[in-house]
Design a protein around this motif. Sequence first.
Motif, mmCIF file in Angstrom:
data_model
loop_
_atom_site.group_PDB
_atom_site.id
_atom_site.type_symbol
_atom_site.label_atom_id
_atom_site.label_comp_id
_atom_site.label_asym_id
_atom_site.label_seq_id
_atom_site.Cartn_x
_atom_site.Cartn_y
_atom_site.Cartn_z
ATOM 1 N N GLU A 235 0.851 -1.179 0.000
ATOM 2 C CA GLU A 235 0.000 0.000 0.000
ATOM 3 C C GLU A 235 0.891 1.234 0.000
ATOM 4 N N VAL B 274 1.330 4.680 1.248
ATOM 5 C CA VAL B 274 0.792 5.498 2.325
ATOM 6 C C VAL B 274 0.951 6.977 2.008
ATOM 7 N N LEU C 148 -7.101 -5.183 -6.757
ATOM 8 C CA LEU C 148 -6.437 -4.393 -5.723
ATOM 9 C C LEU C 148 -6.807 -2.922 -5.885
ATOM 10 N N SER D 11 -4.624 2.449 -4.338
ATOM 11 C CA SER D 11 -3.544 2.804 -3.404
ATOM 12 C C SER D 11 -2.478 1.717 -3.309
ATOM 13 N N VAL D 12 -2.657 0.624 -4.038
ATOM 14 C CA VAL D 12 -1.726 -0.505 -3.985
ATOM 15 C C VAL D 12 -0.904 -0.576 -5.264
ATOM 16 N N LEU E 81 0.417 -5.235 2.850
ATOM 17 C CA LEU E 81 -1.034 -5.339 2.814
ATOM 18 C C LEU E 81 -1.604 -6.089 4.011
#
Length: 110
Positions: free
Chosen positions: A63, A65, A87, A90-91, A108
């Motif tokens: 992910e 951040v 997914l 944000s991944v 994750l």
Amino acid sequence: SQTSEKPAATATEVEAGSVVRHESLGETFRADPDRPLLDCGLEQGLDMDYGCRVGACGACAVEIVEGAENLEEPDFIEQDALDRYELPRSVRLSCRACAKGPLSIRSLDD
């Protein structure tokens, strides 16, 4: 006489643009803008998750951040895997994504 030349960047300034923080591991590593995050992290001793290392299995998904703007858009191979495994945006796959600036990521499974 004054020169209009800009002073050379210090080592700290140069390094600041390529620092990646892996929040799940509590560690940072230097990223090369031309090499995947996974390769850079593993070479610097981080215990990052991975499987195939070519963008097919999704095991290296992380992910993002902070700093998503410092990543290129996913290439076809990465986007195919992200879509196949459903997914979120944000991944990213650490075996495909390259950091062009500061970034924070996490596993994750956190």
